[in-house]
Motif scaffolding. Structure first.
Motif, PDB file in Angstrom:
ATOM      1  N   LEU A  22       0.721  -1.176  -0.037  1.00  0.00           N
ATOM      2  CA  LEU A  22      -0.205   0.156  -0.101  1.00  0.00           C
ATOM      3  C   LEU A  22       1.388   1.250   0.299  1.00  0.00           C
ATOM      4  O   LEU A  22       0.038   1.704  -0.562  1.00  0.00           O
ATOM      5  N   TYR A  25       2.379   2.607  -3.190  1.00  0.00           N
ATOM      6  CA  TYR A  25       1.869   2.878  -4.123  1.00  0.00           C
ATOM      7  C   TYR A  25       0.978   4.316  -3.731  1.00  0.00           C
ATOM      8  O   TYR A  25       0.111   4.793  -4.431  1.00  0.00           O
ATOM      9  N   PHE A  27      -0.330   5.006  -0.575  1.00  0.00           N
ATOM     10  CA  PHE A  27      -1.261   5.425   1.099  1.00  0.00           C
ATOM     11  C   PHE A  27      -1.195   5.699   1.487  1.00  0.00           C
ATOM     12  O   PHE A  27      -0.696   5.068   2.128  1.00  0.00           O
ATOM     13  N   ALA A  28      -1.456   6.524   3.318  1.00  0.00           N
ATOM     14  CA  ALA A  28      -1.719   6.439   4.317  1.00  0.00           C
ATOM     15  C   ALA A  28       0.465   6.757   4.578  1.00  0.00           C
ATOM     16  O   ALA A  28       0.260   6.027   5.216  1.00  0.00           O
ATOM     17  N   LYS A 295      -4.626   3.981  -8.049  1.00  0.00           N
ATOM     18  CA  LYS A 295      -3.607   3.107  -7.568  1.00  0.00           C
ATOM     19  C   LYS A 295      -4.587   2.420  -6.119  1.00  0.00           C
ATOM     20  O   LYS A 295      -3.853   0.974  -6.696  1.00  0.00           O
ATOM     21  N   PHE A 296      -5.690   2.156  -6.219  1.00  0.00           N
ATOM     22  CA  PHE A 296      -5.770   1.072  -5.208  1.00  0.00           C
ATOM     23  C   PHE A 296      -6.207  -0.224  -5.987  1.00  0.00           C
ATOM     24  O   PHE A 296      -6.039  -0.921  -5.018  1.00  0.00           O
TER      25      PHE A 296
END
Length: 322
Positions: A22, A25, A27-28, A295-296
């Protein structure tokens, strides 16, 4: 924590590898980087068993360096072919040098200068260094002295990387992780003699959130904006993950996550191949089928395809062995 040791460790590893993918890509980032790589070093310490030096080196080389070499060579070969197609063969040597040195980010090595990274599998080299050094120190030092030495080596390695020189093969990254590896071993001993209370977990969550809010850590380049807070925050995050995973009920979803944890090495390597070589995007280009709107979805597709490849590989491998 020992009653459900095996599956809980697998679940924690699943959380770690999914967080790594994740994070790559985008995220967070602050949340993911606060614990994802330290978690694996802590789990490594939890599972640590002292071994004769040669046996330890051979075993760790087989488990860590062989997957590293196979993945790095595939990526270097893929990129070399791409450079050959566009008549930039003078850059091919740089790709194989990157595979050899194993940097996770652009780094400037003594005598070699700036070198491009190979990517996320830098972690495998670093874990190899960490495990070998820890095994040697464990045979020479008492428990308390060992912990002090691990902390000291970690601090010196971070200072050296950021202010003196950067070494190839992720030597300093591996040495800086000794503090996490040793804590994993101590955590296992602690949970075997004492009960982990909910208040302890609440405290860990608070410290973890403080670390996320006020600092940032990235082990690949030994970045610790506030070293003590980052270390403690990552440790607390891992403790929270373990506490939760131990209490999860057994069902098909949990069993699937545990399977992902057991195969986290394969998922890491396959993910990096896509990340470095753009496999999914090239498949879309060749087929004209665009199935990745964001992306997700890309993250989900990579995880699913990687799991399918690993599943098929395991079936074939088991049939060959039998």
């Amino acid at each position: 924590m020992s009653a459900k040791h095996d599956i809980s460790i697998d679940l924690v590893k699943a959380i770690g590898i999914l967080a790594i993918v994740l994070g790559h890509y985008g995220f967070a980032i602050d949340f993911v980087f606060s614990f994802h790589v330290p978690l694996f070093f802590i789990i490594g310490g939890w599972l640590y068993k002292s071994k004769p030096f040669i046996e330890g080196v051979k075993g760790d080389a087989k488990r860590l360096l062989v997957p590293y070499a196979l993945t790095a060579c595939f990526i270097a070969l893929w990129k070399s072919l791409a450079l050959w197609r566009i008549d930039q063969t003078d850059l091919i040597g740089n790709e194989w040098l990157s595979a050899l040195l194993g940097g996770g980010c652009p780094q400037s090595y003594i005598l070699l200068g700036e070198c491009e990274p190979i990517g996320a599998i830098w972690f495998l080299m670093a874990l190899f260094i960490c495990r070998i050094v820890y095994n040697v120190l464990d045979k020479k030092l008492s428990k308390n002295v060992l912990s002090v030495i691990c902390i000291s080596i970690s601090v010196v390695s971070v200072v050296c990387y950021n202010h003196i020189l950067q070494l190839p093969f992720n030597i300093l990254q591996g040495l800086s992780a000794l503090i996490f590896y040793d804590f994993g071993r101590r955590l296992k001993a602690f949970t075997q003699t004492r009960e982990v209370t909910s208040w302890m977990v609440v405290g860990c969550i608070v410290v973890w959130m403080i670390a996320i809010h006020f600092s940032f850590m990235s082990m690949v380049n030994c970045r610790y904006d506030c070293y003590p807070l980052d270390i403690v925050g990552a440790i607390c995050a891992t403790c929270v993950c373990m506490y939760v995973c131990i209490r999860l009920p057994k069902n098909k979803i949990i069993n699937l996550l545990a399977w992902i944890g057991r195969n986290s090495m394969g998922l890491l390597c396959l993910h990096l191949i896509d990340l470095d070589c753009g496999v999914i995007y090239k498949i879309q280009k060749w087929t004209g089928i665009h199935i990745i709107p964001n992306k997700f979805i890309h993250f989900l597709v990579v995880v699913v395809l990687s799991c399918l490849i690993i599943w098929v590989y395991n079936i074939i491998s088991n049939k060959i062995k039998n």
